[in-house]
Design a protein around this motif. Structure first.
Motif, short mmCIF file in Angstrom:
data_model
loop_
_atom_site.label_atom_id
_atom_site.label_comp_id
_atom_site.label_asym_id
_atom_site.label_seq_id
_atom_site.Cartn_x
_atom_site.Cartn_y
_atom_site.Cartn_z
N ALA A 174 0.83 -1.21 0.00
CA ALA A 174 0.00 0.00 0.00
C ALA A 174 0.86 1.26 0.00
N GLN A 175 1.95 1.22 0.72
CA GLN A 175 2.86 2.36 0.80
C GLN A 175 3.38 2.73 -0.58
N ALA A 176 3.78 1.71 -1.34
CA ALA A 176 4.30 1.93 -2.69
C ALA A 176 3.22 2.50 -3.60
N SER A 177 2.01 1.98 -3.47
CA SER A 177 0.92 2.46 -4.30
C SER A 177 0.64 3.93 -4.04
N ARG A 178 0.66 4.34 -2.76
CA ARG A 178 0.37 5.73 -2.43
C ARG A 178 1.46 6.67 -2.94
N ILE A 227 -8.48 -1.25 -19.08
CA ILE A 227 -7.23 -1.28 -18.30
C ILE A 227 -7.24 -0.17 -17.25
N TYR A 228 -7.66 1.04 -17.62
CA TYR A 228 -7.73 2.13 -16.65
C TYR A 228 -8.67 1.76 -15.49
N LEU A 229 -9.80 1.14 -15.83
CA LEU A 229 -10.77 0.74 -14.81
C LEU A 229 -10.16 -0.27 -13.84
N LEU A 230 -9.45 -1.26 -14.38
CA LEU A 230 -8.84 -2.27 -13.53
C LEU A 230 -7.76 -1.67 -12.64
N TRP A 231 -6.96 -0.77 -13.19
CA TRP A 231 -5.94 -0.09 -12.38
C TRP A 231 -6.60 0.65 -11.21
N GLY A 232 -7.56 1.51 -11.56
CA GLY A 232 -8.17 2.37 -10.56
C GLY A 232 -8.93 1.59 -9.49
N THR A 233 -9.68 0.57 -9.92
CA THR A 233 -10.50 -0.18 -8.98
C THR A 233 -9.64 -0.94 -7.97
N THR A 234 -8.62 -1.61 -8.44
CA THR A 234 -7.80 -2.43 -7.54
C THR A 234 -6.91 -1.57 -6.63
N GLN A 235 -6.34 -0.50 -7.17
CA GLN A 235 -5.44 0.32 -6.36
C GLN A 235 -6.18 1.25 -5.41
N HIS A 236 -7.47 1.42 -5.62
CA HIS A 236 -8.27 2.22 -4.69
C HIS A 236 -8.15 1.67 -3.27
N TYR A 237 -8.04 0.35 -3.15
CA TYR A 237 -7.99 -0.27 -1.83
C TYR A 237 -6.67 -0.02 -1.11
N ALA A 238 -5.66 0.45 -1.84
CA ALA A 238 -4.41 0.88 -1.21
C ALA A 238 -4.41 2.38 -0.99
N ASP A 239 -4.74 3.14 -2.05
CA ASP A 239 -4.63 4.59 -1.99
C ASP A 239 -5.65 5.23 -1.05
N PHE A 240 -6.82 4.58 -0.89
CA PHE A 240 -7.87 5.11 -0.03
C PHE A 240 -8.22 4.13 1.09
N ALA A 241 -7.19 3.43 1.57
CA ALA A 241 -7.40 2.42 2.62
C ALA A 241 -8.00 3.03 3.88
N VAL A 242 -7.58 4.25 4.21
CA VAL A 242 -8.10 4.90 5.42
C VAL A 242 -9.60 5.15 5.28
N GLN A 243 -10.01 5.59 4.10
CA GLN A 243 -11.43 5.85 3.85
C GLN A 243 -12.25 4.56 3.93
#
Length: 218
Positions: free
Chosen positions: A110-114, A164-180
């Protein structure tokens, strides 16, 4: 007679050198993701990595070069799942595997993703060349795979780039917005049940809109 240095020590030294570089990159990731490029000092990175600043600069001549090295490693890690997509796979298998691996990366890195997300928000000033070269070529290559599935009737018509954009955004949302996500659900990907539910729901939503319906489906 000139003696020949055995190969084994050289290999050992090379492995030790690479391990030291990785410790530096790991320390840099931790501090860059917390304080940004400007806020993280080389002294602090060297201290966290357990090396001298001189030793750090031997491997990475400047803070900017170290920052780019960290981002390039993140990009390489994040692109491994899409590299694995193959035209011989069924779209169900390829996309399902991709989603699971990307959610695993969001859980474990998650750190790397952010940090990568922060670089993109800032306009990718230090990574734009990589994005316009190897990333663009890889996306074009995998877009042709998706177009092949569509041509065979295995996938409903869709713009490969947007998928591809959808898959990137959907999966990485769980790292970038983990606090939310944790604030709302009270759960994180570290919870095995929540991890499995995340993978299952993303996969079902994505494939539900992509796979042709059979007669049995009505």
């Amino acid at each position: 007679m000139t003696s020949i240095t055995p190969a084994a020590p050289t290999g050992h030294r090379a492995a030790a050198s690479e391990a030291r570089k990785q410790r530096i990159r790991d320390a840099a990731l931790a501090l860059f993701s917390q304080f940004g490029l400007r806020g993280a000092s080389l002294d602090a990175i060297a201290d966290q990595a357990g090396v001298s600043k001189t030793n750090l600069l031997y491997y990475f001549p400047s803070k900017e070069k170290l920052y780019v090295a960290v981002l390039q490693q993140i990009l390489d890690t994040w692109l491994e799942p899409i590299r694995a997509i193959d035209a011989e796979q069924s779209p169900e298998t390829a996309i399902g595997d991709y989603i699971r691996i990307k959610v695993e990366l969001s859980r474990d890195h998650a750190q790397a993703s952010r940090l990568f997300c922060l670089e993109m928000i800032q306009g990718a000033p230090l990574l734009r060349e990589d994005l316009q070269s190897k990333l663009r070529l890889l996306v074009e290559e995998k877009s042709r795979v998706i177009e092949g599935w569509i041509a065979r009737g295995s996938l409903l018509p869709v713009d490969p780039h947007h998928l591809i954009y959808l898959l990137w955004g959907t999966t990485q949302h769980y790292a970038d917005f983990a606090v939310q996500i944790e604030a709302i659900s009270g759960r994180t990907l570290a919870d095995p049940a929540f991890f499995d539910a995340t993978v299952e729901n993303i996969t079902r939503i994505v494939l539900g809109g992509l796979l042709p319906r059979t007669n049995a489906d009505g």
